[in-house]
Design a protein around this motif. Structure first.
Motif, mmCIF file in Angstrom:
data_model
loop_
_atom_site.group_PDB
_atom_site.id
_atom_site.type_symbol
_atom_site.label_atom_id
_atom_site.label_comp_id
_atom_site.label_asym_id
_atom_site.label_seq_id
_atom_site.Cartn_x
_atom_site.Cartn_y
_atom_site.Cartn_z
ATOM 1 N N HIS A 17 0.818 -1.207 0.000
ATOM 2 C CA HIS A 17 0.000 0.000 0.000
ATOM 3 C C HIS A 17 0.853 1.258 0.000
ATOM 4 C CE1 HIS A 17 -3.289 2.740 0.713
ATOM 5 N NE2 HIS A 17 -2.655 3.207 1.777
ATOM 6 N N ARG B 185 -14.487 7.319 -10.563
ATOM 7 C CA ARG B 185 -13.521 6.232 -10.704
ATOM 8 C C ARG B 185 -14.280 4.943 -10.896
ATOM 9 N NH1 ARG B 185 -11.325 8.312 -12.791
ATOM 10 N NH2 ARG B 185 -10.296 10.209 -12.240
ATOM 11 N N ASN B 186 -13.982 4.379 -11.929
ATOM 12 C CA ASN B 186 -14.602 3.070 -12.165
ATOM 13 C C ASN B 186 -13.507 2.040 -12.123
ATOM 14 O OD1 ASN B 186 -17.220 3.979 -12.406
ATOM 15 N ND2 ASN B 186 -17.000 4.411 -14.584
ATOM 16 N N CYS B 187 -13.216 1.699 -10.914
ATOM 17 C CA CYS B 187 -12.204 0.651 -10.801
ATOM 18 C C CYS B 187 -12.811 -0.664 -11.261
ATOM 19 C CB CYS B 187 -11.718 0.536 -9.369
ATOM 20 S SG CYS B 187 -10.820 1.998 -8.827
ATOM 21 N N TYR C 147 -4.855 4.939 -9.121
ATOM 22 C CA TYR C 147 -5.814 5.238 -8.078
ATOM 23 C C TYR C 147 -6.476 3.971 -7.566
ATOM 24 C CZ TYR C 147 -9.795 7.412 -5.754
ATOM 25 O OH TYR C 147 -10.735 7.801 -4.808
ATOM 26 N N ARG D 156 -4.050 1.790 -5.521
ATOM 27 C CA ARG D 156 -3.851 2.275 -4.163
ATOM 28 C C ARG D 156 -5.017 1.878 -3.272
ATOM 29 N NH1 ARG D 156 -3.737 8.350 -1.795
ATOM 30 N NH2 ARG D 156 -5.799 8.393 -2.760
ATOM 31 N N ARG D 157 -6.185 2.081 -3.777
ATOM 32 C CA ARG D 157 -7.362 1.740 -2.990
ATOM 33 C C ARG D 157 -7.425 0.260 -2.705
ATOM 34 N NH1 ARG D 157 -13.023 2.738 -5.760
ATOM 35 N NH2 ARG D 157 -12.653 4.911 -5.203
ATOM 36 N N ASN E 5 -5.106 -0.899 -0.090
ATOM 37 C CA ASN E 5 -5.622 -0.532 1.226
ATOM 38 C C ASN E 5 -6.683 -1.512 1.684
ATOM 39 O OD1 ASN E 5 -6.630 0.746 3.525
ATOM 40 N ND2 ASN E 5 -6.284 2.768 2.667
ATOM 41 N N LYS E 6 -7.526 -1.878 0.774
ATOM 42 C CA LYS E 6 -8.554 -2.850 1.112
ATOM 43 C C LYS E 6 -7.931 -4.144 1.584
ATOM 44 C CE LYS E 6 -12.343 -1.605 -2.036
ATOM 45 N NZ LYS E 6 -13.108 -2.041 -3.238
ATOM 46 N N GLN F 33 -5.052 -4.727 2.842
ATOM 47 C CA GLN F 33 -4.427 -4.619 4.155
ATOM 48 C C GLN F 33 -5.480 -4.601 5.253
ATOM 49 O OE1 GLN F 33 -2.163 -1.017 4.623
ATOM 50 N NE2 GLN F 33 -1.217 -1.686 6.518
ATOM 51 N N ASN F 34 -6.475 -3.875 5.023
ATOM 52 C CA ASN F 34 -7.507 -3.778 6.038
ATOM 53 C C ASN F 34 -8.163 -5.135 6.290
ATOM 54 O OD1 ASN F 34 -9.563 -0.897 6.722
ATOM 55 N ND2 ASN F 34 -9.174 -2.692 7.930
ATOM 56 N N GLU G 219 -19.154 8.115 -5.925
ATOM 57 C CA GLU G 219 -18.374 7.687 -7.087
ATOM 58 C C GLU G 219 -19.201 6.715 -7.925
ATOM 59 O OE1 GLU G 219 -14.681 5.942 -5.917
ATOM 60 O OE2 GLU G 219 -14.717 4.527 -7.587
ATOM 61 N N TRP H 238 -14.064 3.346 0.949
ATOM 62 C CA TRP H 238 -13.404 3.109 -0.316
ATOM 63 C C TRP H 238 -14.251 3.544 -1.500
ATOM 64 C CZ3 TRP H 238 -12.848 -1.632 2.833
ATOM 65 C CH2 TRP H 238 -11.645 -1.626 3.531
ATOM 66 N N TYR I 202 -8.973 7.923 3.937
ATOM 67 C CA TYR I 202 -7.786 8.775 4.055
ATOM 68 C C TYR I 202 -8.023 10.049 4.841
ATOM 69 C CZ TYR I 202 -6.220 5.693 0.378
ATOM 70 O OH TYR I 202 -5.881 4.589 -0.336
ATOM 71 N N GLY J 146 -9.556 -4.926 14.457
ATOM 72 C CA GLY J 146 -8.581 -4.687 13.423
ATOM 73 C C GLY J 146 -9.070 -3.727 12.362
#
Lengths: 142, 644
Positions: A56, A82-84, A116, A119-120, A123-124, A126-127, B67, B96, B123, B161
């Motif tokens: 991340h 954002r359309n991931c 972008y 990165r997201r 993070n997901k 990891q969480n 989004e 997210w 963030y 967590g």
């Protein structure tokens, strides 16, 4: 095509995280033989979480630097929507549709969007790993 | 109709004439600085800063878009978070997912849109400060330390967590000029602080931050006091005591600094050369240095030599011993200094005791054996004179006669010379000589008026054989002409050296002889040859000695100080100057006066054209012994004693 490759890459990364055999730690003991270091699950989770945190961090740096050097002008058109490809939400209209496909700007926006999303998603991951660890191996850190 | 029109005008007037009031109404200012924060990653709040209201009541509204969706929603809660804020509860918060938020200001004249802001809740997490901060003082082997513990903020879900927090604490002494000391504690909820100051009060605060987010505010301050250390007072006492002792020591050293310095760093004797200026030497001007060494009054021109040492020299000649006048060559008779005889730089030889002794012994032997030498040999048949000569020659140089320059090195100390003389085997000379010798005493008792300053007493040279007793007598009017030469030891050491057990005390007084001895010169054995003078010249006679051939022993005269002046130069025959009344010539005194620098120095104090005597009255030993000149003079050994 690109979305497919990205998803595969993400899947592989996730597998890499979850699969303990991939970790460059002590050899895995199949039969609990002598001289074999057995890692505890909590230790494994910690290692995986460390990897994900590093991932991340890298993705975050990539995104911010890309934004700094390649998109000095805040292009609001391609920011919000954002359309991931990992999102389940399918967008009807993407900002990129306004740009001329194949142009340099269009490609730039596509790359930015990719970073972008990367990165997201990191993070997901990891969480989720942290939650998983605290659920499976509850410790003081949880 | 007109009334209706007037009412209409009145009603419409405010609307048409707003500028006439003096206030200007305008659109509201654009809201700025939209900031959104989430305390636990489950809800979030947005605040904005309103612009000018344009003079009219203005309302604000927040619209957002998620989004991937074009649906515009409005803020669900404008009040929970205060004014100009919008609070999103759990139901409205999606992680997210990017939110596009816009704030609109509306007044009577229109709307003003703010700049849109994209946020992702992940963030913008800023947690609450940690809670339940506890600080306790604990001891680690006598040394205290602080243990700080805390709890995460209540709403942050760290147990599942969902959020991982890292903590940081800071410590400060309760003083004005102390600084905060930060410590990162990581994910742990406990921390130890060491290196404390006894008796001090500390302030502690802690804060936290999610792995991707903002730091929380500092928690409330917690105070703690560290107890005093009991042993510190003891150390203070010891410190004070040792400091006190140190002060005393320093004071003692300071008081005795001089003696300590003397003990540790003994002073280095510096050169004591008369006329030698160290500063001049340092300046590098050698010419000046050396010119300074040259004594201005040297050769001495004044005749005031009463203060100087030796006044006369008595040479005692035993009866049966006759001195041979040796007219030999000049070179041979002189006492040579070792290796410096031919050197005529300063004309100073040194009386090398060893050399002399050896020469003397050899001469003694030779004399016995060879009596027909070229005439350089001593004519004396006995060893006595030789020994006497030896003695005399030995007396020539004394340790005190030091020439200012380096050649003085060759001058050996004479006391040692004296003593070996005694072991000389008694010559075959008849004991008569020795008897006579014994009879010879320094005239200090009889000759000299009582009470005369006899700091220098005659020292009789205790030779068992006949010999020359040379006594230097200072300040003593010498009523009699006496062949004796009285050597007066200038120092006690010489006296003691001479006055060993062999010499009975009563022998100190030399007896007088009635013979004059004319000292011609030194033979090759470094013996002073004395030439007996017919006694007719004795006593109260002007000793006008005509110089014989080489005439080294010509006595020039006696000055008022009873100093025999011998002349060397034939040409310079001078009549003796009778000094005082009834001063007889003392042939013993030998003052050789030569213009040459190599002239043997004369005993007498320099009298006009006589030189060689050092300013201090010493006879320059070096000049005595040179090949070129004859040493016919005796060193005024006692001269030094005089000056002492």
């Amino acid at each position: 095509h690109r979305r497919c490759s990205c998803s595969v890459a993400l899947l592989q990364t996730t597998v890499l995280y979850i699969n303990p055999t991939r970790l460059d730690a002590a050899p895995l003991c199949t039969n609990a033989e002598a001289g074999c270091h057995v890692l505890s699950l909590a230790n494994l989770f910690d290692r995986v979480i460390q990897h994900s945190a590093r991932m991340h961090g890298i993705s975050n740096d990539l995104h911010s630097e890309f934004e700094l050097y390649f998109l000095p002008s805040k292009n609001q058109v391609g920011r919000v929507s954002r359309n991931c490809h990992t999102n389940s939400v399918s967008s009807l209209m993407s900002p990129e549709a306004f740009l001329a496909p194949g142009s340099a700007e269009w490609r730039l926006m596509k790359d930015y969007e990719l970073l972008y999303c990367f990165r997201r998603d990191s993070n997901k991951v990891q969480n989720y790993l942290k939650i998983l660890k605290c659920r499976i191996v509850p410790e003081d850190g949880c | 109709m007109t009334k209706v029109g007037e009412v209409l005008l009145l009603l419409l007037l405010p609307a048409f004439v707003p500028h006439t009031d003096g206030t200007r109404y305008s659109l509201p200012g654009k809201p700025t600085e939209i900031k959104c924060r989430s305390p636990e990653k489950e809800t979030f709040t947005c605040w904005w800063k309103p612009g000018s209201d344009g003079g009219l009541p203005t309302t604000y509204a927040l619209y957002y878009r998620k989004e991937g969706s074009d649906v515009v929603h409005e803020c669900p809660d404008y009040h929970t978070a205060g004014k100009n804020s919008c609070f999103f509860n759990k139901n409205d918060t999606v992680i997210w997912v990017s939110y596009n938020i816009t704030v609109v200001a509306t007044n009577a004249l229109g709307k003003t849109y703010s700049d849109p802001v994209d946020i992702d809740v992940v963030y913008i997490v800023k947690p609450h400060p940690p809670e339940k901060l506890e600080v306790t003082v604990m001891k680690d082997q006598g040394w205290p330390f602080l243990r700080v513990s805390w709890e995460p903020p209540r709403k942050a879900d760290t147990r599942s967590g969902w959020i991982t927090l890292i903590y940081e604490l800071r410590v400060k002494l309760e003083e004005e000029e102390s600084e905060w000391e930060n410590h990162v504690a990581g994910q742990q909820k406990m921390f130890n602080i060491f290196s404390l100051r006894s008796g001090g009060t500390y302030l502690i605060q802690v804060r936290c931050k999610p792995d991707h987010g903002f730091w929380s505010e500092w928690s409330s301050t917690s105070y703690v006091k560290v107890p005093e250390c009991k042993t510190s007072s003891v150390w203070i006492l010891i410190l004070v005591f040792s400091a006190f002792i140190l002060l005393i020591l320093i004071w003692l050293i300071h008081m005795n600094s001089h003696s300590l310095k003397h003990c540790m760093l003994p002073p280095v004797p510096g050169p004591k050369i008369k006329g030698f200026d160290k500063q001049l030497l340092k300046s590098g001007k050698s010419d000046e240095v050396f010119s300074a060494l040259v004594v201005s009054d040297f050769p001495p021109t004044t005749s005031n030599y009463e203060d100087l040492l030796v006044e006369y020299l008595e040479v005692y000649v035993p009866e049966q011993q006759e001195l041979m006048v040796d007219e030999g060559k000049d070179h041979d008779g002189c006492l040579k200094s070792i290796g410096s005889a031919s050197d005529s730089d300063s004309g100073r030889g040194s009386c090398d005791s060893d050399n002399l002794l050896m020469d003397k012994s050899g001469a003694a032997k030779e004399e016995q054996q060879q009596q027909n030498q070229e005439g350089d040999q001593i004519g004396t048949e006995t060893q006595g004179p030789k020994e006497a000569w030896e003695k005399e020659t030995m007396l020539c140089a004394n340790e005190d006669v030091v020439s200012p320059d380096a050649s003085s090195k060759k001058v050996k100390t004479w006391p040692s010379v004296f003593s070996p003389v005694t072991p000389y085997s008694p010559s075959p000379l008849d004991p008569h000589n020795s008897l006579e010798m014994h009879k010879q005493n320094c005239l200090s008792d009889t000759q000299f008026p009582p009470g005369s300053p006899s700091s220098d007493h005659c020292i009789k040279k205790a030779l068992q054989s006949s010999y020359w007793e040379v006594c230097f007598n200072n300040n003593q009017p010498y009523p009699q002409t006496d062949v004796h030469q009285q050597l007066q030891a200038h120092s006690d050491r010489n006296i003691s050296a001479i006055n060993d057990g062999n010499v009975p005390s009563n022998l100190l007084l030399p007896t007088r002889m009635t013979e004059y001895v004319e000292v011609q010169r030194l033979n090759e054995e470094n013996k002073v040859l004395l030439h007996p003078i017919p006694s007719g010249h004795s006593r109260e006679k002007a000793c006008s000695w005509v110089g014989h051939r080489d005439n080294y022993s010509k006595v020039k005269g006696v000055n008022s100080d009873n100093v025999l002046l011998l002349q060397r130069d034939v040409v310079e025959e001078e009549s003796m100057e009778m000094a005082g009344a009834a001063e007889s010539c003392y042939t013993s005194s030998i003052a050789i006066n030569t213009p040459k620098p190599t002239t043997c120095s004369h005993i007498a104090l320099p009298v006009q054209e006589e030189r060689v005597l050092a300013v201090s009255g010493y006879v320059d030993t070096a000049t005595m012994f040179s090949l070129d000149t004859y040493v016919n003079e005796m060193k005024p050994v006692a001269s030094k004693a005089n000056t002492v």
